[in-house]
Every structure is written in structure tokens, then in C-alpha cells.
Design an enzyme around this catalytic site. Sequence first.
Site, PDB file in Angstrom:
ATOM      1  CG  ASP A 147      36.981  55.243  29.458  1.00  0.00           C
ATOM      2  OD1 ASP A 147      36.366  56.150  28.906  1.00  0.00           O
ATOM      3  OD2 ASP A 147      36.441  54.344  30.132  1.00  0.00           O
ATOM      4  CG  ASP A 206      28.962  53.282  34.239  1.00  0.00           C
ATOM      5  OD1 ASP A 206      29.644  53.615  35.223  1.00  0.00           O
ATOM      6  OD2 ASP A 206      29.105  53.785  33.107  1.00  0.00           O
TER       7      ASP A 206
HETATM    8  C1  NOJ Z   1      29.938  57.381  31.915  1.00  0.00           C
HETATM    9  C2  NOJ Z   1      30.945  56.529  32.618  1.00  0.00           C
HETATM   10  O1  NOJ Z   1      30.858  55.216  32.130  1.00  0.00           O
HETATM   11  C3  NOJ Z   1      30.655  56.642  34.094  1.00  0.00           C
HETATM   12  O2  NOJ Z   1      31.401  55.719  34.846  1.00  0.00           O
HETATM   13  C4  NOJ Z   1      30.931  58.055  34.525  1.00  0.00           C
HETATM   14  O3  NOJ Z   1      30.601  58.210  35.880  1.00  0.00           O
HETATM   15  C5  NOJ Z   1      30.123  59.037  33.685  1.00  0.00           C
HETATM   16  N1  NOJ Z   1      30.167  58.747  32.300  1.00  0.00           N
HETATM   17  C6  NOJ Z   1      30.645  60.435  33.874  1.00  0.00           C
HETATM   18  O4  NOJ Z   1      31.895  60.554  33.251  1.00  0.00           O
END
Ligand code: NOJ
Length: 536
Positions: A98, A322
Site C-alpha cells: 500500500d 475504511d
Molecule cells: C485512505 C485510506 O484507505 C485510509 O485508511 C487513510 O486514513 C486515508 N486514505 C489517509 O491516508
Amino acid sequence: MTTNWWQDCVVYQIYPRSFQDSNGDGIGDILGIIQRLDYLQSLMIDAIWLSPIFLSPMADFGYDVSDYCTVDPVFGTEEDVLLLINEAHKRNIRVLFDMVLNHTSIEHPWFIESRQSRDNEKSNFYIWSDTIPNNWYAAFGGRAWTYDTNRKQYYLHSFLPQQPDLNWRNPKVVEAVFEQLAFWLDKGIDGFRLDVINCIIKDEALRNNPKIIGSRPRPYDMQRHIFDRNRPESHQKLKMMRKFIDKYDQRMLVGEILVEMPGEPELAASYLGLHHDELHLCFDFSLAYTRFSAARWKKVAKRWYEAVGKHRVPTWVLNNHDLPRIISRLHGNEEKARLAAMFLLTQRGAIFLYYGEELGLPNSKISRSAMHDPLGKRYWPFHPGRDPERGPMIWNTGEGNGFTTGESWLAFANAANRYSVENQELETESMLQFYRRLLALRKEDEVLRNGLCTFVDTTNTHILAYCREIEADQRLIVLNMSAKQITCSIPMLQVKDMQCEIMFATDGVRPEQIESPHAITIGGYQGRIYRLVDNR
Ligand code: NOJ
């Protein structure tokens, strides 16, 4: 025939903190993942994507990187990572990292140098301004600009103040970022998931975003993000990145495209490049945002297929680190979750699973005081935070559920008995075995992986039906997305005088049984995959 591995792959996302702890500190790590590679291989997935494992002060749990080329000690060492890549490759599993390239951590040496003065070598690596230049807000709360007492200027951060945004308009930043990618590409990594990649370029004049009328808890949601995202120049940068990565063989870029609910598939598809010259894949989250209904899922899927077109590759995803876990979104209804899985794994393109999805693992219950996620801490109770979907994997029912010998950093979902891998391995009708069978079917069936998808009308609106085909080889998928038994017919197939031979069914109907498209009877929340047989 499949030419590129990602065009029909199944990727399994791992949130490393929560997958397997190998040293008893209660936090998952790389050696832990290696211990579980045989399990992953048994699922027949093609790749794993690890949420960030790089050095980080963990303000946003690894999405704030302070060194892209060093593994955070909490997860292990570079040696562990190389071993993981090697062991995964032995099992035909590719490994994706990632990469968080929109911003770094405030502790990254680039930022430390940049904030020293207005004329150092890295002074333009970030976006600085003498005054607050516009009305932009940060996604995680407050203004997007924070004052730095050293430089006596404000710097831009789209998320936390601890996550300053890189200045991608500076060619030196682009060069430096590509060097970080090269570091891991040279070590054999198979590609990257790119965090919020549509945010990398901001409006050159830093214009105000237009406001939205109404009221929402987060000021960030009160604007249309037209000047802090999706600027035309971001496509140029992605074309450069694609050229760069294509110098390596069979490496893949999958981008996260940040959008609001209910999703924007055309925008996501634009990042694949009109000439397939940007990202190989990108996420559209519409399905994860859409209520469980045949009509709605059909609409969303059709729109995504149309946006992507026949020659580019769609991705399919129900949940991630998320978003609430799919089973929790479906209020624990396992039959619905099986149908959702059946829908997912019978689509053309790349499928993304989230660890534990194959167990029907629900969200963990996290009290406010036990919360870690900065988003939840700031916006509770309007936002429950993202800790619930990040709960640890449940391997067995012993102490620490096979995840850790210590104390887990985050609460497990309740009812370990029901969700443990060990118990589900023993039960032929468990969610795990269901996923395994579906994954195996997809693996062996070229039509399910790569056949074009056409949604077909049925005589009942609660039925979602679609054909997949490669020339004369056809499959029909019929999903009853209501609670009641339905008998329906599929007019288009009657005209063609087709018969339906069952390949796979959620309701235990025998494979190879033949049905006619005149009258398909299917129980509430049940689904079938048929091979279509031409009678003429
Ligand atoms: C998207 C990521 O999936 C999330 O987990 C993160 O907090 C934000 N971007 C900021 O990097």
C-alpha cells in the site's frame, strides 16, 4: 485467454496489525502473515495486499509514512518482507504494498527538512502558503492548513495535520516518489495499491471549493472537492507512473479514488486512462455504498461496466479497512452475505476480498474509550470510527483466538466459536467452505473470470440475473435478493430455447440438474450459477 494476471485476479486484503501476531505483542506482523500463507493458498487467491507496513508514527495507523523504504519494527524487518515475498511467490501468491503518496508523515525526513526554512532543498516538497489561502478542510477534521512556527507559513494536509501533502507539481517530488517505488519493485514486489491517488494534484491557484448547502457533521462534506482533487494534471502524473512501472514485468497499480457516497464510477474509470495508459485497476465503491436490492445492484454494476468498457478491467469490492464489514452492513444475515459473495465472485474483472470476509466475520464492538482511529475519535458518535472493521482475525477458539499469545491491540468480534477458521474448516456448510467452493469454481471457469457480462430481464424485480459469455460458452447467474421464494422466467433465454444446468447453488440443489428458463424456482436469498445449454 488471460494475458495479464490482474485482469481476473482475486486479491485478499490484509490489515497487518490484525491478521497474525508472531511475537506475542498483540499486534499482527509480517512473520505472522508468513505462518498463514498455506491458509491463503488454500483459498486460491492470486494476491495479497498489505495495508501499510512502513516506518510510521502511526497517527493514522501506517497511512502516515516516515520512511517508505524501512519496515516499521512493529511489523518486522526488511528481511521478513523479502521472506514473505519469496514464500508467497512459491505458493503462486503475488504481494502488493500500500503506497501512500499523496502525503507523508510529519516525521518524514523530507518534511523535517522542508519545514526548516523557505530555501532548503526540500522547501518545495510540500505545499506552503504565507496565509490560509482558501476554504479547504481536512477530511479528518479542521482546516486543511496548519501553521508551522519554524517557517512561519501554513502547510497543506488533506487528512491529519500529521500528514502533510506532497507537492506533486514539483518534478523533484515525482522523481523522489518513483525512487521509493523502485526500491520495492527491485526487491520483487508485484505492485501497489495507491492511497487516494486522485488527490495528488491540487489546483495551481489554490482556489476555493464551492460550498454545499445543508448541514453535515464534517465541514469537509460541506464542499464540492473540485479544486483539491481530480485536477487534470493528475492524469499526466499517472501516465508517467504507468510508464515507469511498465519497465518492470507484470507489475500492477490499483488506485483508490476518493469520492463521496454513492460513488462515481465514470470518474474512477477515467483513471484507467483512455488508452489504458494510467492505472491498471482502480476502485469504485458504489457497490459498498448501495443498499442490498436487485434493482440497485444491477444499476450500479451496469454503470460500472459501462464506465470501464469492454476492454478495460473493473474491480469489485464489498468492504475494506475504511468501510463496515459486509456481514455487519447486512445486519448479520448470512444468507444475504452469501448472495453478495456470489455476486462478487461471478463478475468480470478483479475481485478484492477483505480478510475475515470469508468467515462472515462481523465488525468488532469498540467502545469510545477503546477507540484508536483518529476519524472516530474526532467525529464520534456521528462516525463510529474505523476500528470496528479492523478487528483481529479469529483462527481458533483458544486464548487470543490463535491471533496472539498476548493481549490483542483491538477487540475481537464476539462469538469466536462461530467465526473461527478452525471450526469453519470442520463444517461443510460454513461460510468459509462456501467461499472456498466459489473461489475454486471461479478459478477453474474462464467464463466466470473473463466472460462479458450482460444483465438480463426476468419476470420478477427481486431477481438479479446476468449472463457471462465467451463466444458460445455461457453462464447464467440468478440471485433472489428477496426473502420469499420466487418462480420466474427469463424471456430472452426462452426465445433462444436454452436449458440451464446447475453448476453451483446456495440452496444445496444438485449440480448438473437441468432447469428450464421458463420456470426457475428459487428460495428467498438463494442463488444459482448455471451453464447454459443450447437445445437447438
Ligand atoms: C485512505 C485510506 O484507505 C485510509 O485508511 C487513510 O486514513 C486515508 N486514505 C489517509 O491516508
